[in-house]
Each structure stands twice: as structure tokens, then as C-alpha cells.
Design a protein around this motif. Structure first.
Motif, PDB file in Angstrom:
ATOM      1  N   VAL A 149      -9.722   4.565  -6.352  1.00  0.00           N
ATOM      2  CA  VAL A 149     -10.380   3.730  -5.454  1.00  0.00           C
ATOM      3  C   VAL A 149      -9.543   2.440  -5.335  1.00  0.00           C
ATOM      4  O   VAL A 149      -8.584   2.162  -6.395  1.00  0.00           O
ATOM      5  CB  VAL A 149     -11.558   3.419  -5.943  1.00  0.00           C
ATOM      6  CG1 VAL A 149     -12.660   4.585  -6.217  1.00  0.00           C
ATOM      7  CG2 VAL A 149     -11.525   2.532  -7.424  1.00  0.00           C
ATOM      8  N   PRO A 150      -9.315   1.812  -4.077  1.00  0.00           N
ATOM      9  CA  PRO A 150      -8.546   0.687  -3.841  1.00  0.00           C
ATOM     10  C   PRO A 150      -8.859  -0.577  -4.707  1.00  0.00           C
ATOM     11  O   PRO A 150     -10.349  -0.830  -4.892  1.00  0.00           O
ATOM     12  CB  PRO A 150      -8.927   0.300  -2.625  1.00  0.00           C
ATOM     13  CG  PRO A 150      -9.547   1.553  -1.730  1.00  0.00           C
ATOM     14  CD  PRO A 150     -10.322   2.232  -2.905  1.00  0.00           C
ATOM     15  N   LEU A 151      -8.076  -1.113  -5.174  1.00  0.00           N
ATOM     16  CA  LEU A 151      -8.196  -2.529  -5.994  1.00  0.00           C
ATOM     17  C   LEU A 151      -8.382  -3.807  -5.105  1.00  0.00           C
ATOM     18  O   LEU A 151      -7.525  -3.637  -4.037  1.00  0.00           O
ATOM     19  CB  LEU A 151      -7.152  -2.706  -7.080  1.00  0.00           C
ATOM     20  CG  LEU A 151      -7.106  -1.837  -8.192  1.00  0.00           C
ATOM     21  CD1 LEU A 151      -6.062  -2.125  -9.435  1.00  0.00           C
ATOM     22  CD2 LEU A 151      -8.429  -2.040  -9.202  1.00  0.00           C
ATOM     23  N   ASN A 152      -9.141  -4.711  -5.513  1.00  0.00           N
ATOM     24  CA  ASN A 152      -9.348  -5.698  -4.512  1.00  0.00           C
ATOM     25  C   ASN A 152      -8.255  -6.727  -4.763  1.00  0.00           C
ATOM     26  O   ASN A 152      -7.826  -7.033  -6.089  1.00  0.00           O
ATOM     27  CB  ASN A 152     -10.714  -6.373  -4.562  1.00  0.00           C
ATOM     28  CG  ASN A 152     -11.731  -5.546  -4.069  1.00  0.00           C
ATOM     29  OD1 ASN A 152     -11.655  -4.791  -3.006  1.00  0.00           O
ATOM     30  ND2 ASN A 152     -12.987  -5.441  -4.738  1.00  0.00           N
ATOM     31  N   THR A 160      -9.790  11.034   1.168  1.00  0.00           N
ATOM     32  CA  THR A 160      -9.196   9.583   1.251  1.00  0.00           C
ATOM     33  C   THR A 160      -9.024   8.962  -0.022  1.00  0.00           C
ATOM     34  O   THR A 160      -8.311   8.116  -0.272  1.00  0.00           O
ATOM     35  CB  THR A 160      -9.973   8.969   2.140  1.00  0.00           C
ATOM     36  OG1 THR A 160     -11.524   8.724   1.693  1.00  0.00           O
ATOM     37  CG2 THR A 160     -10.087   9.552   3.331  1.00  0.00           C
ATOM     38  N   LEU A 161      -9.736   9.433  -1.018  1.00  0.00           N
ATOM     39  CA  LEU A 161      -9.752   8.878  -2.446  1.00  0.00           C
ATOM     40  C   LEU A 161      -8.901   9.961  -3.407  1.00  0.00           C
ATOM     41  O   LEU A 161      -8.836   9.697  -4.539  1.00  0.00           O
ATOM     42  CB  LEU A 161     -11.174   8.737  -3.072  1.00  0.00           C
ATOM     43  CG  LEU A 161     -12.230   7.796  -2.235  1.00  0.00           C
ATOM     44  CD1 LEU A 161     -13.551   7.781  -3.011  1.00  0.00           C
ATOM     45  CD2 LEU A 161     -11.443   6.518  -2.012  1.00  0.00           C
ATOM     46  N   ASN A 187      -1.919  -0.002   2.414  1.00  0.00           N
ATOM     47  CA  ASN A 187      -1.722   0.800   1.566  1.00  0.00           C
ATOM     48  C   ASN A 187      -2.169   0.215   0.056  1.00  0.00           C
ATOM     49  O   ASN A 187      -1.226  -0.125  -0.582  1.00  0.00           O
ATOM     50  CB  ASN A 187      -0.453   1.352   1.237  1.00  0.00           C
ATOM     51  CG  ASN A 187       0.035   2.208   2.664  1.00  0.00           C
ATOM     52  OD1 ASN A 187      -0.133   3.324   2.996  1.00  0.00           O
ATOM     53  ND2 ASN A 187       0.536   1.404   3.672  1.00  0.00           N
ATOM     54  N   PRO A 188      -3.214  -0.087  -0.059  1.00  0.00           N
ATOM     55  CA  PRO A 188      -3.839  -0.924  -1.322  1.00  0.00           C
ATOM     56  C   PRO A 188      -3.583  -0.303  -2.778  1.00  0.00           C
ATOM     57  O   PRO A 188      -3.544   1.234  -2.687  1.00  0.00           O
ATOM     58  CB  PRO A 188      -5.080  -1.021  -1.081  1.00  0.00           C
ATOM     59  CG  PRO A 188      -5.619  -0.097  -0.145  1.00  0.00           C
ATOM     60  CD  PRO A 188      -4.456   0.503   0.713  1.00  0.00           C
ATOM     61  N   VAL A 189      -3.234  -1.028  -3.643  1.00  0.00           N
ATOM     62  CA  VAL A 189      -3.098  -0.465  -4.899  1.00  0.00           C
ATOM     63  C   VAL A 189      -4.391   0.369  -5.462  1.00  0.00           C
ATOM     64  O   VAL A 189      -5.447   0.106  -5.110  1.00  0.00           O
ATOM     65  CB  VAL A 189      -2.939  -1.656  -6.023  1.00  0.00           C
ATOM     66  CG1 VAL A 189      -2.988  -0.859  -7.337  1.00  0.00           C
ATOM     67  CG2 VAL A 189      -1.960  -2.367  -5.668  1.00  0.00           C
TER      68      VAL A 189
END
Length: 375
Positions: free
Chosen positions: A371-374, A301-302, A262-264
Motif C-alpha cells: 500500500v502507498p505510504l503518505n 495494483t497493490l 510512483n509512491p513508496v
């Protein structure tokens, strides 16, 4: 009157004891909140070898986009005076003073009673629930605990009534029913871990025991949790389940796995176009429409949302297009409703016959997504 005074005094002490996070401009996008259980405190998370779970996360580069807050609330070792509802409000005020709710995203790592307090708090504060991505509960008694049922015989602490495994435990029944019936709560993922060892008589919850006992059963610890992520077995008792000795311990790796699944999310805005071609108009005629519906694809999803849209004529040929098309409204599902009108040219001395006019409408959809942060 006395209880009200004690409640206010406790809130003041918690506010003074809280260590505020940095200024809001310096906050990280997500915060991880540790919420201890019955008779717990800041040391709940410390292992026998000195490893301190909140500190391990703070220094772990895999969590670099998250702040860490260790919550506190009053739960004395005996004869406590607060109900679960009261403590959930004390918890809320304490976290508010620590600027937890200024973060874009909130996740909770809760032990035992702490999981129930967190859920109660989120139900009472939908604005906080809207920012909460998930809860990871370790040995939270969603169906109560036999130990609490036994302990309330000897102790008048109202928490023990709320934690009992009696079939008429109205608090737990109402909590779960409200959770499942509240849209802002339903969207919050609940992940669970359970203990596999009995707890010995001793300090804390063990003071009510006369022998080794499983404080929270598997079924109670996993009731109501997300079914797409299996509950995590932790080879520890009720107290040790939240004391990982290293980053390779099951308690730690389970939370890390849930966190990275569950990314930031970073909020971005973009423009996506859709063209309606092939519009024609006969000589000296008018092509008009009051509700041309033009869709755009949104990625669920986004978490994409259509903010607004604009439109213009393009690729026009042999038409009068002085007035541009108008977007009259937009639908959340991703549809722009457009009104337009354009006229065909009349006959010309230089052109034989009466030409057909052509035009296209280009719609600009302004979209907000995540969008997910890495990490």
C-alpha cells in the motif's frame, strides 16, 4: 596487470570516500541515488546560485520517506581507462559500501552516461533490479552522441566509443536488447528529460567542442523511455540540465512528479475469506471431493500475492465433521485447492425420516500486498 591494480585501487578509494548511511535498522524505506555523467563529480548537481539538488531533496518534506545518496565513480577529464562495463561494477561496489542495497526500494536520478551505467549495473545484478522502482534519466544518450563520436578521434577513453552515435555501436545496441529481454529490467520504469540548448566549448564535455552543439539529441535522450509519461523538456544545455536553481525548476518538478506518481510502498499482510456454501449430504452418505477450487480476488495494483490458505467447516447441520478440510496447494493467481469429506447422520429414533446434512467451507486466504505510504 597494471589495469587490474588501478581498478582495485580505485575501488578502495571509493570505499574510503563513501559516507555510509545509518545502520540498516534506521534506513528509510526508499533511497534516491544521484549518478553523475561523463567528467562529472559531486558538484554536477550544484547550480550557479549554490542550490544543491541532493540537499534540496533531503530537506524537502515531500521526500521524507527517502534517504539520499550521491554516487561517485572515476571519470577523468581526458584519457580515461575504464569501459562502461567496468565503471558499472565500480558504481555497484561503491553503492554497496554505502548500504544503498539495504533499502526496500531504490530509485535512480541519472545524468547522461550515468543513466547507461545504471542500466548496465542493474542488468548485471538482478537482486538490485528487483528493488529498483524507476530511473529518471536526464540527457542520457541511449542512441549515442555526435560529440562522443567526434571526441574519440582525439581521446582514447573507451567510454567515448561506448557513447558514440555510430550505427555499429555494439554496446548501446546490446544494452537496449538485453534491457528489453530481461524480466527484472522490463518492470523498471524509465522516465526521461532532454536538453533544449546547445552546449558551448569549455570545460568537461565542452572541451571537445569548437562551437555551440547539442550534446544529446531529443531522440537519443528519449529512446526506450516509458511512453505513458511524456519526456520532459528542460530549458538548459547538457551541463545545466541537472542544476535546478530552486524547487520550482522544471528539472526538480519533473522528478518530484514522477516520484509521487510512483509512491513508496509499504508491505502489509492480511487475511481475506471466501465461503463455499450449499454443500449437502444424504443420510448415511458421504460428500467428498479431492480438488475443490476456491478463488480469491487479488488486487494487481497493490501487488497482492497469495502466501498460503487454510480451510474449516462452518454452519454444519446434521453431519459428522470430525475431519477438517485440507488445502492441498495454492496457485499464485489466487486459487486454493481443497480436499474434504464429511458424512451425513444416520436415522434417529426421535426424527421421522432421514435428514439431509448441510455444511459450508470457509477458506482463509493469507495475502501479502503493498500500500502507498503518505508523504
Amino acid at each position: 596487470m597494471r589495469r587490474t591494480f588501478i581498478l582495485l585501487w580505485t575501488l578502495c578509494l571509493l570505499c574510503l570516500a563513501a559516507v555510509p548511511l545509518a545502520h540498516a535498522d534506521a534506513l528509510k524505506p526508499r533511497v534516491i541515488v544521484f549518478v553523475h555523467g561523463l567528467h562529472g563529480d559531486r558538484e554536477t548537481w550544484r547550480a550557479a546560485n549554490g542550490a544543491y539538488w541532493p540537499q534540496m531533496i533531503q530537506t524537502d518534506p515531500h521526500f521524507r520517506n527517502s534517504d539520499v545518496v550521491v554516487a561517485q565513480y572515476p571519470t577523468p577529464s581526458s584519457h580515461g581507462q575504464y569501459s562502461t562495463q567496468q565503471l558499472s561494477e565500480i558504481l555497484y561496489r561503491s553503492l554497496q559500501s554505502q548500504h544503498v542495497f539495504d533499502h526496500r526500494e531504490i530509485v535512480f536520478l541519472a545524468h547522461s552516461l550515468g543513466g547507461l551505467l545504471t542500466e548496465e549495473m542493474l542488468l548485471n545484478h538482478p537482486d538490485v533490479a528487483a528493488r529498483t522502482r524507476f530511473i529518471v534519466s536526464y540527457a542520457t544518450p541511449h542512441e549515442g552522441s555526435f560529440v562522443a563520436s567526434l571526441a574519440k578521434i582525439y581521446d582514447s577513453d573507451p567510454l567515448l566509443t561506448d557513447l558514440s552515435d555510430n550505427n555499429d555501436n555494439n554496446f548501446l545496441i546490446d544494452l537496449e536488447q538485453k534491457w528489453r529481454g530481461t524480466p527484472s529490467a522490463v518492470r523498471i520504469h524509465r522516465y526521461c528529460a532532454f536538453e533544449t540548448q546547445d552546449t558551448a566549448a569549455g570545460e568537461g564535455i565542452g572541451r571537445y567542442l569548437h562551437a555551440h552543439t547539442r550534446v544529446v539529441s531529443f531522440y537519443s535522450a528519449t529512446y526506450g523511455c516509458d511512453v505513458d509519461t511524456p519526456p520532459q523538456k528542460i530549458d538548459a544545455d547538457h551541463i545545466g540540465i541537472v542544476k535546478p536553481v530552486s524547487r520550482t525548476a522544471d528539472a526538480y518538478t519533473f522528478f518530484a512528479r514522477v516520484y509521487h506518481n510512483n509512491p513508496v510502498l509499504d508491505t502489509v499482510e492480511l487475511t481475506r475469506d471466501n465461503r463455499v456454501s450449499g454443500l449437502t449430504v444424504e443420510c448415511n452418505k458421504t460428500n467428498t471431493a479431492s480438488d475443490l477450487q476456491v478463488p480469491v480476488a487479488l488486487d494487481p495494483t497493490l501487488h497482492e500475492q497469495l502466501l498460503w490458505a487454510s480451510a474449516e467447516f462452518v454452519d454444519t447441520d446434521k453431519v459428522h465433521d470430525d475431519a477438517q478440510p485440507t488445502v492441498t496447494k495454492t496457485d499464485p493467481i489466487g486459487v486454493a485447492h481443497i480436499a474434504y469429506s464429511f458424512k451425513g447422520q444416520g436415522k434417529s429414533l426421535l426424527i421421522v425420516g432421514c435428514p439431509t446434512g448441510r455444511a459450508s467451507i470457509l477458506v482463509h486466504f493469507h495475502i501479502r500486498g503493498q500500500v502507498p505510504l503518505n508523504e
